[in-house]
Design a protein around this motif. Structure first.
Motif, PDB file in Angstrom:
ATOM      1  N   ILE A 118      67.704  17.264  41.784  1.00  0.00           N
ATOM      2  CA  ILE A 118      68.041  17.174  40.158  1.00  0.00           C
ATOM      3  C   ILE A 118      66.194  18.257  39.661  1.00  0.00           C
ATOM      4  O   ILE A 118      66.507  18.951  38.387  1.00  0.00           O
ATOM      5  CB  ILE A 118      66.694  15.620  39.937  1.00  0.00           C
ATOM      6  CG1 ILE A 118      68.448  14.689  39.870  1.00  0.00           C
ATOM      7  CG2 ILE A 118      66.645  14.629  38.685  1.00  0.00           C
ATOM      8  CD1 ILE A 118      69.836  15.044  39.493  1.00  0.00           C
ATOM      9  N   VAL A 119      65.301  17.760  40.485  1.00  0.00           N
ATOM     10  CA  VAL A 119      64.073  19.068  40.054  1.00  0.00           C
ATOM     11  C   VAL A 119      64.986  20.241  39.838  1.00  0.00           C
ATOM     12  O   VAL A 119      64.486  21.115  39.307  1.00  0.00           O
ATOM     13  CB  VAL A 119      63.082  18.763  41.282  1.00  0.00           C
ATOM     14  CG1 VAL A 119      62.243  19.940  40.797  1.00  0.00           C
ATOM     15  CG2 VAL A 119      63.107  17.639  41.519  1.00  0.00           C
ATOM     16  N   LYS A 120      65.649  21.297  40.977  1.00  0.00           N
ATOM     17  CA  LYS A 120      66.297  21.922  40.509  1.00  0.00           C
ATOM     18  C   LYS A 120      66.966  22.295  39.170  1.00  0.00           C
ATOM     19  O   LYS A 120      66.999  23.191  38.419  1.00  0.00           O
ATOM     20  CB  LYS A 120      67.529  22.788  41.896  1.00  0.00           C
ATOM     21  CG  LYS A 120      67.903  23.969  41.760  1.00  0.00           C
ATOM     22  CD  LYS A 120      68.385  24.475  43.019  1.00  0.00           C
ATOM     23  CE  LYS A 120      68.818  25.231  42.785  1.00  0.00           C
ATOM     24  NZ  LYS A 120      70.069  25.919  44.420  1.00  0.00           N
ATOM     25  N   LEU A 121      68.254  21.063  38.648  1.00  0.00           N
ATOM     26  CA  LEU A 121      68.714  21.010  37.592  1.00  0.00           C
ATOM     27  C   LEU A 121      67.466  21.742  36.941  1.00  0.00           C
ATOM     28  O   LEU A 121      68.262  21.944  35.539  1.00  0.00           O
ATOM     29  CB  LEU A 121      69.127  20.485  37.797  1.00  0.00           C
ATOM     30  CG  LEU A 121      69.896  19.434  36.230  1.00  0.00           C
ATOM     31  CD1 LEU A 121      70.792  20.427  36.266  1.00  0.00           C
ATOM     32  CD2 LEU A 121      70.871  18.111  36.308  1.00  0.00           C
ATOM     33  N   ILE A 122      66.822  20.241  36.395  1.00  0.00           N
ATOM     34  CA  ILE A 122      65.573  20.330  35.150  1.00  0.00           C
ATOM     35  C   ILE A 122      64.948  21.701  35.785  1.00  0.00           C
ATOM     36  O   ILE A 122      64.460  22.609  34.218  1.00  0.00           O
ATOM     37  CB  ILE A 122      64.115  19.057  35.468  1.00  0.00           C
ATOM     38  CG1 ILE A 122      65.308  18.013  35.171  1.00  0.00           C
ATOM     39  CG2 ILE A 122      63.963  19.832  34.482  1.00  0.00           C
ATOM     40  CD1 ILE A 122      64.233  17.058  35.668  1.00  0.00           C
ATOM     41  N   ASN A 123      64.979  22.928  36.651  1.00  0.00           N
ATOM     42  CA  ASN A 123      64.266  24.083  36.277  1.00  0.00           C
ATOM     43  C   ASN A 123      65.239  24.993  36.172  1.00  0.00           C
ATOM     44  O   ASN A 123      64.825  25.714  34.934  1.00  0.00           O
ATOM     45  CB  ASN A 123      63.769  24.495  38.021  1.00  0.00           C
ATOM     46  CG  ASN A 123      62.049  23.528  38.221  1.00  0.00           C
ATOM     47  OD1 ASN A 123      61.489  23.369  37.486  1.00  0.00           O
ATOM     48  ND2 ASN A 123      62.013  23.318  38.825  1.00  0.00           N
ATOM     49  N   LYS A 124      66.546  24.615  35.881  1.00  0.00           N
ATOM     50  CA  LYS A 124      67.707  25.670  35.501  1.00  0.00           C
ATOM     51  C   LYS A 124      67.532  26.170  34.262  1.00  0.00           C
ATOM     52  O   LYS A 124      67.258  26.752  33.071  1.00  0.00           O
ATOM     53  CB  LYS A 124      68.902  25.158  35.557  1.00  0.00           C
ATOM     54  CG  LYS A 124      68.851  26.055  37.125  1.00  0.00           C
ATOM     55  CD  LYS A 124      70.293  25.636  37.429  1.00  0.00           C
ATOM     56  CE  LYS A 124      70.988  24.463  38.408  1.00  0.00           C
ATOM     57  NZ  LYS A 124      72.112  24.126  38.792  1.00  0.00           N
ATOM     58  N   TYR A 125      67.147  24.487  33.204  1.00  0.00           N
ATOM     59  CA  TYR A 125      67.063  24.233  31.949  1.00  0.00           C
ATOM     60  C   TYR A 125      66.207  24.818  31.698  1.00  0.00           C
ATOM     61  O   TYR A 125      65.385  26.163  30.383  1.00  0.00           O
ATOM     62  CB  TYR A 125      67.358  22.494  31.868  1.00  0.00           C
ATOM     63  CG  TYR A 125      66.886  22.209  30.389  1.00  0.00           C
ATOM     64  CD1 TYR A 125      67.782  23.298  29.174  1.00  0.00           C
ATOM     65  CD2 TYR A 125      65.134  22.068  29.790  1.00  0.00           C
ATOM     66  CE1 TYR A 125      66.889  22.720  27.873  1.00  0.00           C
ATOM     67  CE2 TYR A 125      65.392  21.727  28.723  1.00  0.00           C
ATOM     68  CZ  TYR A 125      65.926  21.926  27.674  1.00  0.00           C
ATOM     69  OH  TYR A 125      65.326  21.734  26.308  1.00  0.00           O
ATOM     70  N   LEU A 126      64.764  24.074  32.496  1.00  0.00           N
ATOM     71  CA  LEU A 126      63.651  24.808  31.323  1.00  0.00           C
ATOM     72  C   LEU A 126      63.133  26.314  31.683  1.00  0.00           C
ATOM     73  O   LEU A 126      62.009  26.734  30.558  1.00  0.00           O
ATOM     74  CB  LEU A 126      61.947  23.924  32.756  1.00  0.00           C
ATOM     75  CG  LEU A 126      62.162  22.962  32.183  1.00  0.00           C
ATOM     76  CD1 LEU A 126      61.053  22.010  32.885  1.00  0.00           C
ATOM     77  CD2 LEU A 126      61.405  22.231  31.375  1.00  0.00           C
ATOM     78  N   THR A 127      64.105  26.875  32.843  1.00  0.00           N
ATOM     79  CA  THR A 127      63.749  28.156  32.673  1.00  0.00           C
ATOM     80  C   THR A 127      64.581  29.189  31.656  1.00  0.00           C
ATOM     81  O   THR A 127      64.804  30.639  32.353  1.00  0.00           O
ATOM     82  CB  THR A 127      64.101  28.921  34.518  1.00  0.00           C
ATOM     83  OG1 THR A 127      64.878  28.882  34.652  1.00  0.00           O
ATOM     84  CG2 THR A 127      62.401  28.612  35.209  1.00  0.00           C
ATOM     85  N   SER A 128      66.025  28.539  31.554  1.00  0.00           N
ATOM     86  CA  SER A 128      67.174  29.446  30.771  1.00  0.00           C
ATOM     87  C   SER A 128      65.318  30.029  28.895  1.00  0.00           C
ATOM     88  O   SER A 128      64.622  28.773  28.934  1.00  0.00           O
ATOM     89  CB  SER A 128      67.686  28.192  29.801  1.00  0.00           C
ATOM     90  OG  SER A 128      68.546  28.136  30.913  1.00  0.00           O
ATOM     91  N   THR A 129      66.188  30.649  28.449  1.00  0.00           N
ATOM     92  CA  THR A 129      65.566  31.326  27.081  1.00  0.00           C
ATOM     93  C   THR A 129      66.016  30.620  26.147  1.00  0.00           C
ATOM     94  O   THR A 129      66.980  30.404  26.235  1.00  0.00           O
ATOM     95  CB  THR A 129      66.167  33.078  27.127  1.00  0.00           C
ATOM     96  OG1 THR A 129      67.461  33.169  26.921  1.00  0.00           O
ATOM     97  CG2 THR A 129      65.481  33.492  28.918  1.00  0.00           C
ATOM     98  N   PRO A 130      65.559  30.621  24.917  1.00  0.00           N
ATOM     99  CA  PRO A 130      65.918  30.467  23.619  1.00  0.00           C
ATOM    100  C   PRO A 130      67.119  30.777  24.018  1.00  0.00           C
ATOM    101  O   PRO A 130      68.132  29.988  22.757  1.00  0.00           O
ATOM    102  CB  PRO A 130      64.471  30.917  23.526  1.00  0.00           C
ATOM    103  CG  PRO A 130      63.772  31.072  23.609  1.00  0.00           C
ATOM    104  CD  PRO A 130      63.920  31.290  25.611  1.00  0.00           C
ATOM    105  N   GLY A 131      67.186  31.676  23.657  1.00  0.00           N
ATOM    106  CA  GLY A 131      68.670  32.572  23.661  1.00  0.00           C
ATOM    107  C   GLY A 131      70.170  31.664  23.973  1.00  0.00           C
ATOM    108  O   GLY A 131      71.050  31.401  23.405  1.00  0.00           O
ATOM    109  N   GLN A 132      69.248  31.892  25.932  1.00  0.00           N
ATOM    110  CA  GLN A 132      70.604  30.886  26.643  1.00  0.00           C
ATOM    111  C   GLN A 132      70.312  29.571  25.661  1.00  0.00           C
ATOM    112  O   GLN A 132      72.035  29.453  26.090  1.00  0.00           O
ATOM    113  CB  GLN A 132      69.596  30.898  27.603  1.00  0.00           C
ATOM    114  CG  GLN A 132      70.278  32.156  28.093  1.00  0.00           C
ATOM    115  CD  GLN A 132      69.817  32.443  30.354  1.00  0.00           C
ATOM    116  OE1 GLN A 132      68.787  31.785  29.779  1.00  0.00           O
ATOM    117  NE2 GLN A 132      70.014  32.914  31.142  1.00  0.00           N
ATOM    118  N   ILE A 133      69.839  29.150  25.779  1.00  0.00           N
ATOM    119  CA  ILE A 133      69.816  27.492  25.216  1.00  0.00           C
ATOM    120  C   ILE A 133      70.863  27.140  23.990  1.00  0.00           C
ATOM    121  O   ILE A 133      71.273  26.462  23.514  1.00  0.00           O
ATOM    122  CB  ILE A 133      68.101  27.023  24.768  1.00  0.00           C
ATOM    123  CG1 ILE A 133      67.781  26.388  26.053  1.00  0.00           C
ATOM    124  CG2 ILE A 133      68.968  25.186  24.056  1.00  0.00           C
ATOM    125  CD1 ILE A 133      69.022  25.913  27.482  1.00  0.00           C
TER     126      ILE A 133
END
Length: 168
Positions: A118-133
């Motif tokens: 779950i920590v890794k999952l949240i970090n994937k989201y947090l490290t995504s670029t604004p363009g990716q999001i």
């Protein structure tokens, strides 16, 4: 227990130094169970329990992402609602979600149900670029409109029914 809140709370402890919060919506304040008492005791400062709400979409509209950490679900309506907003979806690999959510296309799936995942999952989201999001949100809206909207579902049902009638 099937909502896996304890694991979610333990994962959120790892993000106390970040500017993120988790809102858990749906608790009935009239039903204070032993599990809820335990969760309140474990709750880090960046997690907030909200009571049952009728205006869930108002909360979603003001959110950056939608997280579902359950241990079991079928095809959660809340995920479809989050797609319609549109929000990036973060979830565990359960039920229909493994078919709905495609990694980095319209959301993120955890590897399993453990705190570390779950920590890794949240970090994937947090490290995504604004363009990716932005692209993930765009894809969610496309998926919602083509697969899950009322219009799309009704059309699919009519096609199925018409096809069955023609074959008879």
């Amino acid at each position: 227990p099937s909502k896996n809140y304890e694991t979610m709370l333990r994962a959120m402890e790892k993000f106390l130094d970040k500017n993120i919060i988790l809102l858990i919506i749906g608790h009935d304040p009239k039903k204070v169970t032993p599990l809820f008492k335990k969760l309140v005791h474990l709750k880090p400062d960046n997690v907030h329990f909200l009571c049952t709400k009728k205006n869930i979409s108002d909360y979603m509209i003001h959110s950056d992402a939608f997280f579902l950490g359950s241990l079991s679900e079928g095809m959660p309506i809340t995920v479809i609602e989050a797609m319609s907003i549109p929000l990036p979806i973060l979830c565990t690999p359960i039920g229909g979600l493994v078919d709905m959510i495609k990694e980095n296309r319209n959301g993120f799936l955890s590897e399993d149900f453990k705190v570390e995942s779950i920590v890794k999952l949240i970090n994937k989201y947090l490290t995504s670029t604004p363009g990716q999001i932005s692209k993930i949100c765009e894809n969610n809206l496309l998926d919602y409109n083509s697969k899950y909207s009322m219009e799309s579902c009704a059309s699919q049902h009519v096609k199925l029914y018409t096809k069955e009638q023609i074959q008879k």
